[in-house]
Design an enzyme around this catalytic site. Structure first.
Site, PDB file in Angstrom:
ATOM      1  N   PRO A 478       0.812  -1.224   0.000  1.00 56.06           N
ATOM      2  CA  PRO A 478       0.000   0.000   0.000  1.00 56.06           C
ATOM      3  C   PRO A 478       0.844   1.272   0.000  1.00 56.06           C
ATOM      4  O   PRO A 478       2.001   1.262   0.402  1.00 56.06           O
ATOM      5  CB  PRO A 478      -0.786  -0.116   1.304  1.00 56.06           C
ATOM      6  CG  PRO A 478       0.021  -1.002   2.176  1.00 56.06           C
ATOM      7  CD  PRO A 478       0.766  -1.942   1.270  1.00 56.06           C
ATOM      8  N   ASP A 590       7.599  -1.551 -16.288  1.00 59.71           N
ATOM      9  CA  ASP A 590       6.215  -1.541 -15.798  1.00 59.71           C
ATOM     10  C   ASP A 590       5.574  -0.178 -16.038  1.00 59.71           C
ATOM     11  O   ASP A 590       4.860   0.345 -15.193  1.00 59.71           O
ATOM     12  CB  ASP A 590       6.177  -1.923 -14.318  1.00 59.71           C
ATOM     13  CG  ASP A 590       4.789  -2.400 -13.879  1.00 59.71           C
ATOM     14  OD1 ASP A 590       3.970  -2.717 -14.764  1.00 59.71           O
ATOM     15  OD2 ASP A 590       4.528  -2.450 -12.666  1.00 59.71           O
TER      16      ASP A 590
END
Ligand code: NAG
Ligand code: NAG
Ligand code: NAG
Ligand code: NAG
Ligand code: NAG
Ligand code: NAG
Ligand code: NAG
Ligand code: NAG
Ligand code: NAG
Ligand code: NAG
Length: 776
Positions: A478, A590
């Site tokens: 997170p 990515d």
């Protein structure tokens, strides 16, 4: 009683009056003579009133034990229990000296449930509790020799002045054993002991399984004790007697007014406490095992554990993982194997490791009279000898310790540690010398650049990582918003604690980001590493990420065409910097719309470098069997064959361009007529010469329309199936800006139109970064 509450005490007492045979007296003894006995309520007190002994029970349990505790410390802290395995149930227990001179505990029916089993019979003996907490039995004639003493039978508590003593000739070997639970003092599974085979060492074990090694005695301390602490807070000293007949270990508090104890808890943790008079609590000053590297043999054979590295395990130089894949996925139990066989007779040398906790010595040979030089010679003479070190570090070092075959459970010492010399083939040593010089330089570069934050500072800044501060979930954990004391806003990426996965990515990101600086890359402010907490701290981006705007019907209106094209231009410049202009050559791997963050002025910043790889020199392409990235943005050669290059990023960039212009996600998009993905749809509109139909539903004027079409054109060039056809980023930047003619695009990768023989379906519905093992 363990509670100060008067009401509760009254209740407990009345409970005993009802359920136990009544007793009418409560005696305070200083000694117990043969004609005396003790019952529940009676106490035996040490001369200076330090300790007290008597019958007690836990809470409202009816099991009675005879034990020793601190007289002045509340709640009651038990340091020793006589009948730990055989409590007296439901009847009036009694302690006395029997006719044979043994100390015995009898139950209500006068059956012996515990005996000191003293073997020496004397005319008249006496029991006494010393101010050290030692319960002793001695001849009443004044002899100082004890017939029996509780210090010879340790339970879970190690007190100052107590000796863990092993008679090497006749036995017995004394050691601590844990309680079963905090309310049950019966002998538990864990032990704290000096293991004698090889060179003696301190260990904690559960049954026969070693949990933690306190290490070998170096003449000064056991090798894993933190020296720093000892030196700066001189409260204890340690003494070892180690000769042919005996090994004994004890400690003393340097100032008698300090109250210290060590316990082995039911789970095998050894914990040291000091009593704090001012706060009236036991202050824990150490607990072992303390970290991952303290877990016995975490890294397998021939490895080194370093708690400040990610991952913590590394092979000793000259060795490599036995099982590469397991090792990479943080299962290090297979350990490491020698890369180059030892030569044995001549041609071997030693590599010195400094500041180490020495490896397991249970199979070691030692001779206290050898010098280090003699030790080395001795090791070289035996082909199976693999390492040597001084056995005693006092006065510049003396004595010799040798290891044979594999070494186990070595770690970087938390502060000081010892030197150890590890045997390697000479060819390996030459190579390693060069490698070290390179590593040294690199290490300096890496660590100089990233600021290290204290975990507590970041914890505080994020309101203890509260849910209200959570911004979202990244590939490896997170992300939280934080506010520093000086008012600066930060974004904190917290790598998942438990999964070893992500450690590599963390290290990677810190190293790369620390060296990168560009207007279109998110700025890393620092990191925090504390045991298993790994945090990355970035500048905070108030306008979140690009996907948040462009895929939302309302918010997308906030991004007009000028802004959109500026954003695309910014991303292309960031990527160009990564590929060509930074000192390292970096492939992001990515790149996706959700990884483009927006600052206060909506300037795009590429983020999330967890998967990025840097390249040396001219290497332009690499293969991996661990494909990581996000479906929808990965080019076919990477998703299918694991081959990646700067052209993989170019493909992802093309996808991002088409997403920004169309306001559609590549993944999940299916054009109604042909069931094409976004790339296929854009391609079809392009060859049918109606590219403007791709545009998101945002007003535009004619001035900008030709520019938008040019961007679509460049996007299509970037997503071409063959990597060699895709432009490099310097060409892209040039083409986006220029007015010159662009080459004709060929069909995109993952084009699912009818004429495509290489079409690949989309196998996943998961949008986050993912990894999978490619069977090859
Ligand atoms: C004393 O001896 C008896 C009989 O051998 C044994 O069962 C008991 O455990 C011994 N007690 C202690 C405290 O060692
Ligand atoms: C006390 O008795 C012990 C035997 O139990 C004997 O060895 C010692 O000499 C005696 N000491 C004195 C002071 O009488
Ligand atoms: C340890 O400290 C005690 C108490 O100050 C002292 O009596 C003893 O001699 C010391 N031992 C060592 C080995 O320094
Ligand atoms: C021992 O500690 C007490 C209390 O902290 C202090 O007053 C005393 O001076 C100390 N004694 C020595 C010898 O350091
Ligand atoms: C240690 O070395 C000395 C000197 O070489 C030798 O006399 C002694 O026997 C050795 N001790 C052991 C236990 O091997
Ligand atoms: C080498 O050391 C091992 C372990 O101590 C021993 O078993 C072996 O006999 C030694 N070999 C030689 C040639 O001395
Ligand atoms: C924690 O935050 C508060 C307010 O945000 C601040 O006053 C305090 O100094 C901070 N403490 C630390 C240790 O950073
Ligand atoms: C954070 O946790 C600590 C300890 O658990 C607590 O004392 C503190 O009040 C918490 N702070 C916030 C802002 O929740
Ligand atoms: C970006 O963030 C700033 C500061 O929070 C805000 O004023 C601005 O309106 C935001 N822009 C958009 C397009 O939401
Ligand atoms: C990028 O591509 C252009 C055109 O093919 C070429 O001239 C240029 O050398 C390339 N740049 C790099 C750094 O490879």
């Amino acid at each position: 009683m363990e509670n100060n509450n008067k009401g509760l005490m009254l209740m407990v007492f009345s409970f005993f009056f009802c359920s136990m045979p009544t007793f009418s007296r409560q005696n305070y003894f200083t000694t117990i003579a043969p004609n005396q006995f003790m019952q529940y309520g009676d106490t035996l007190v040490s001369a200076a009133g330090m300790y007290e002994a008597g019958f007690f029970n836990f809470g409202d349990s009816q099991r009675q034990y005879f034990g020793i505790w601190y007289k002045k410390i509340s709640p009651r802290t038990i340091v020793w229990v006589a009948n730990r395995n055989t409590p007296v149930h439901n009847s009036a227990a009694m302690l006395k000296l029997n006719d044979q001179g043994s100390l015995v505990i009898l139950d209500g029916s006068k059956g012996v449930i515990w005996s000191s089993n003293s073997t020496r019979i004397v005319v008249k003996s006496v029991v006494q509790l010393l101010d050290s907490g030692n319960l002793i039995l001695k001849d009443a004639n004044g002899s100082q020799n004890f017939l029996w003493e509780s210090f010879d039978y340790p339970g879970n508590t190690f007190l100052p002045g107590m000796k863990l003593k092993s008679n090497l000739v006749t036995g017995p070997y004394r050691y601590l054993t844990s309680w079963r639970s905090p309310q049950d003092p019966a002998e538990g599974e864990c032990s704290y002991r000096i293991d004698m085979p090889g060179f003696p060492q301190l260990v904690t074990a559960k049954g026969a399984t070693v949990l933690y090694r306190g290490g070998s005695w170096n003449g000064f301390l056991f090798s894993s004790v933190s020296w720093h602490w000892q030196v700066t807070n001189k409260v204890m000293n340690f003494t070892v007697v180690f000769n042919d007949k005996e090994f004994s270990y004890e400690y003393q508090t340097v100032n008698k007014s300090i109250i210290a104890r060590m316990i082995l808890d039911p789970y095998g943790n050894s914990q040291r406490f000091l009593w704090s008079d001012s706060t009236q609590i036991w202050k824990a000053i150490s607990s072992r095992p303390a970290d991952q590297c303290d877990d016995y043999s975490l890294c397998g054979i021939n490895s080194n554990c370093n708690i400040n590295e990610f991952p913590v395990c590394e092979c000793v130089e000259g060795f490599m993982p036995k099982f590469e894949l397991q090792w990479e996925s943080s299962d290090w139990s297979g350990g490491c194997l020698r890369r180059t066989k030892l030569n044995c007779l001549n041609g071997d040398g030693f590599l010195k490791y400094t500041n180490m906790k020495l490896p397991d010595t249970s199979s070691s040979y030692y001779n206290k009279s050898f010098s280090l030089e003699e030790c080395k010679t001795m090791c070289l003479k035996n082909c199976s000898c693999t390492a040597y070190a001084n056995s005693d570090i006092r006065d510049g070092g003396s004595g010799c310790l040798l290891w044979f075959n594999n070494i186990m459970d070595m770690r970087k010492h938390p502060d000081v540690g010892q030197d150890i010399y590890i045997r390697l083939a000479s060819s390996e040593l030459g190579y390693i010398k060069k490698l070290f010089r390179w590593k040294d330089r690199k290490e300096k570069e890496d660590t100089n650049l990233a600021t290290i934050f204290d975990f507590s500072t970041i914890n505080n800044a994020t309101n203890n990582f509260s849910d209200t501060n959570k911004l979202g979930e990244g590939g490896f954990g997170p992300v939280y918003k934080g506010l520093m004391v000086d008012g600066q806003e930060i974004a904190v990426k917290r790598l998942s604690k438990t999964s070893g996965q992500g450690s590599e990515e963390f290290k990677n990101e810190v190293k790369l980001m620390a060296t990168l600086q560009h207007r279109n890359l998110v700025k890393l402010l620092g990191c925090s590493i504390q045991q298993d907490e790994k945090l990355l701290i970035y500048e905070f981006m108030p306008n979140r990420s690009l996907d948040y705007f462009i895929f939302d019907t309302t918010l997308s209106k906030l991004l007009d065409w000028t802004k959109r094209l500026e954003i695309i231009d910014g991303i292309s410049r960031g990527l160009l910097y990564l590929h060509q202009d930074s000192t390292l050559r970096i492939i992001h791997r990515d790149l996706k719309t959700s990884n483009i963050l927006l600052d206060i002025d909506m300037i795009p910043k590429i983020s999330d470098f967890g998967l990025a790889r840097s390249f040396m020199g001219d290497q332009a392409e690499a293969n991996t069997n661990r494909v990581m990235g996000t479906y929808g943005y990965m080019p076919p050669e990477y998703a299918v064959h694991g081959s990646f290059s700067i052209k993989s990023d170019v493909f992802s960039f093309g996808v991002v361009v088409l997403e920004i212009i169309s306001g559609r996600k590549n993944r999940g998009f299916s054009d109604p007529q042909h069931h094409l993905n976004l790339l296929g749809h854009a391609w079809r509109l392009w060859i049918e010469q109606r590219p403007e139909e791709l545009l998101a539903d945002i007003l535009y004027d004619n001035d900008i329309s030709s520019k938008i079409i040019r961007f679509i054109h460049v996007g299509l060039l970037c997503v071409q199936q063959k990597p060699e056809n895709r432009p490099n980023m310097s060409s892209v930047v040039f083409m986006l800006k220029g007015e010159n003619l662009l080459p004709k695009p060929s069909k995109p990768g993952f084009y699912a139109g009818g004429d495509d023989t290489n079409s690949v379906g989309s196998p996943s519905i998961y949008e986050a970064s993912m990894s999978f093992l490619e069977a090859r």
